[in-house]
Each structure stands twice: as C-alpha cells, then as structure tokens.
Design an enzyme around this catalytic site. Sequence first.
Site, PDB file in Angstrom:
ATOM      1  CE  LYS A  82      -3.861  -2.357   0.070  1.00  0.00           C
ATOM      2  NZ  LYS A  82      -3.708  -3.773   0.203  1.00  0.00           N
TER       3      LYS A  82
HETATM    4  C1  PLP Z   1      -5.053  -4.591   0.715  1.00  0.00           C
HETATM    5  C2  PLP Z   1      -6.509  -4.616   0.549  1.00  0.00           C
HETATM    6  C3  PLP Z   1      -7.358  -5.204   1.504  1.00  0.00           C
HETATM    7  C4  PLP Z   1      -6.863  -5.989   2.673  1.00  0.00           C
HETATM    8  O1  PLP Z   1      -5.963  -5.351   3.491  1.00  0.00           O
HETATM    9  P1  PLP Z   1      -5.000  -6.230   4.414  1.00  0.00           P
HETATM   10  O2  PLP Z   1      -4.279  -5.188   5.209  1.00  0.00           O
HETATM   11  O3  PLP Z   1      -4.110  -7.023   3.520  1.00  0.00           O
HETATM   12  O4  PLP Z   1      -5.842  -7.085   5.277  1.00  0.00           O
HETATM   13  C5  PLP Z   1      -8.720  -5.109   1.318  1.00  0.00           C
HETATM   14  N1  PLP Z   1      -9.248  -4.502   0.251  1.00  0.00           N
HETATM   15  C6  PLP Z   1      -8.481  -3.947  -0.695  1.00  0.00           C
HETATM   16  C7  PLP Z   1      -9.123  -3.256  -1.840  1.00  0.00           C
HETATM   17  C8  PLP Z   1      -7.090  -4.000  -0.587  1.00  0.00           C
HETATM   18  O5  PLP Z   1      -6.323  -3.458  -1.550  1.00  0.00           O
END
Ligand code: PLP
Length: 373
Positions: free
Chosen positions: A183
């Site tokens: 992210k």
């Molecule tokens: C990364 C992501 C998640 C999940 O997040 P985690 O921190 O990996 O649990 C959920 N929805 C979207 C759209 C994502 O990109």
Amino acid sequence: MNEFLPFSRPSIDEATIAAVAETLRSGWITSGPKVQEFEKQLSGYFGGRPVRTFNSGTCTMEIALRIAGLGHGDEVITTPISWVATANVILEVGATPVFADVDPATRNIDLDKVEAAITPRTKAIIPVYLAGKPVDMDRLYKIAARHKLRVVEDAAQAIGSTWQGKPIGSFGDFVSFSFQANKNITTSEGGCLVLNNTEEAALAEKYRLQGVTRSGYDGIEVDVLGGKFNMTDIAAAIGLGQFAQLNMITAQRRKLARHYFATLGKDFEAQTGAQLPPADFENTNWHLFQVVLPERITRADFMARMKDKNIGIGYHYAPIHLFKLYRAQGFKEGMFPIAERVGRQIVSLPMFAAMNENDVERTCVAMCEVLEN
Ligand SMILES: *Cc1c(COP(=O)(O)O)cnc(C)c1O
C-alpha cells in the site's frame, strides 16, 4: 539489460529504520506509546475523527460490520473487483454478500447498479476505491441516507486520496485503510479504522482485543466476543515514519502517473485497443496504474513477455464471485459481465514512489512492443 523493475516496492527511509530499532530496544514492543501516537496523528489527518489501528486492513472491515450489528439475514452490497478480503468479511460476520457490477471507466462499483441491488434486507454498502480512485462520494452517501444503509468504505488503497479537497476518511461513515506492504504507506501488515464517535471507538477497542474492557478499580470484564487484532509498537513505528512521507509519496505517484499518460500519448488507446485508467489527478493517490488489455492478448502472455523484458506486472483483481467459495454461494459466470471482462484483462504497471521517469518510459516502450506484435 536493465535490472528487474517490480510493480511495487515500499520506500522505508533511514529515520524509520532507526525508529524501529529504538522501539525494539525500548523494552516495549507490543501495543503501547507508538500505537497511541500513530492513532493521534491519523486522527489529526482525518479531521479529528476517532481512529483505531489494527493488525490488518481486513479485520477493520469485519469489526466495522460487527459494530454496525450486521449478521445473519442481512445483505451487504459490494464490488466483484477487489481483493477477496472485501467479500470475505461479509461472510465472516454471517451476512450475505450481494455484488453489483463495475463501471467500465473507473472499474469501481457502479452506483446505478448498487441502487438496483437494494432490497429490504440490505443493511450496508462496501464500496472499494480501486487504485485509490474514490467513487462519487456525494451520490454514495445520498443513496445510503435514502435507504438507511451503513457504509464501510474499503479505502484500503486510498490513503492520500481526496474528495473535493477533503481527505478520504475525514468524512463519511466507517472508513477502512490497509497498511499492508504494497500500500502507499505501510506498517508491513496493519490497518486503521475511522469511526463516527467515542462509543464506536470503545467497541472497536473491545473487538480488537478479546472483548476486554477495563471496569472498576483494577478490574476487567468481557462482554462481547473479540479477537486478537491489535497493532504492535514496532509496526506503529514504521507507520509513523511512513505517515511523515505521505504527501511526498502521493505527489511522486501523481507525477509518475502523469508521465505514463504523457509517454503513451493520446493515440495509445486507439492504436492498441488497451484502456488507460481515468486521468484523475485531483482525487486519486495513484495506488496502482492499471491498464485493461485488448482481448487479442491473454494477461498471462502479456505478463510473461513483460517479465522477459525485466518488468514486473501485477493484477488486481480476479472477480471475487468466480472463486469456488463464492460459486458455492450461487454466483456464476455471466452475472457481472463488465467485472468479468475487466477482471480477465486488467494489469497493474510498475508504480511506487521510488520509481523514476526512466522506469516509466522503459515500461511504456516494453508494453507497446508486446501489444504491437
Ligand atoms: C489490501 C486490501 C485489503 C486488505 O488489506 P489487508 O491489510 O491485507 O488485510 C482489502 N481490500 C483492498 C481493496 C485492498 O487493496
């Protein structure tokens, strides 16, 4: 040959590495002062709204659904084009996922189709801001108000994105962010949830840690079933270092996205049949730079040929409703045709803050070569 260019890579600066080392030496490595400081800074950024941190983005959505009281018999509308976590949390609380197809231009949930999917059992909407591009937030909250629905914004990819100048998360209902490694800012794994009031924040704290509340003198009580979802101070130390770089990271990604458009030129779509993302430099944090490939090339072939040119390509995402778990709930091919086409042909080009303009140009040249023959 140029060295391998991955589609994503975190940028952790030396100050952050030093802060992590200091935390490790401090004798306090689980949730503590760094978590509190991170939550305070996030809350400041989200206009003073209550914020709690967790060990994933996924659990923040599950907890938001629990706080909203959702369970068996309740329907939750979401998009088929997301990481499977978005729909899994609906099943996790015992509710029923209802998918609405996506808009081919934004690849986000189509709000007309959300309205069409509402039934008397609908209790919530989980919109996803794919690549950090928000949906029409005014319209989303009008629909929610008209039908008395809760909203759990899956803003996992949208930290740094805005709507009419306001940060995503600084308004609305529940807003969930992920700090997973890919992210825009990361804690390695982690997430945060923006809440509406202190009552919800207190409940979030209970669900985060075994349902425990402190009550009375030196006493504890357990009155709801919580889990183990707290963030560590080690993760929060990374988060604090990353948060300090958020504006730089967003600016750099916007610059790279502009360079992709400039390098590909205005005839790229007509010449190749590929579709570029919406050119939104006002709201989007450019978490991903996604292209939908023309049907004449398979994604697997495209990815393999780009890899031969030392360029890493990601894809986000395979349509959720076609996974076995969801087919077992009655979903099948043909139900969401736009999501199925986008999900089959979408690719994510390299996009991360430490990339430079030369990396963008190299990617564009390689992509055009692969698409032209
Ligand atoms: C990364 C992501 C998640 C999940 O997040 P985690 O921190 O990996 O649990 C959920 N929805 C979207 C759209 C994502 O990109």
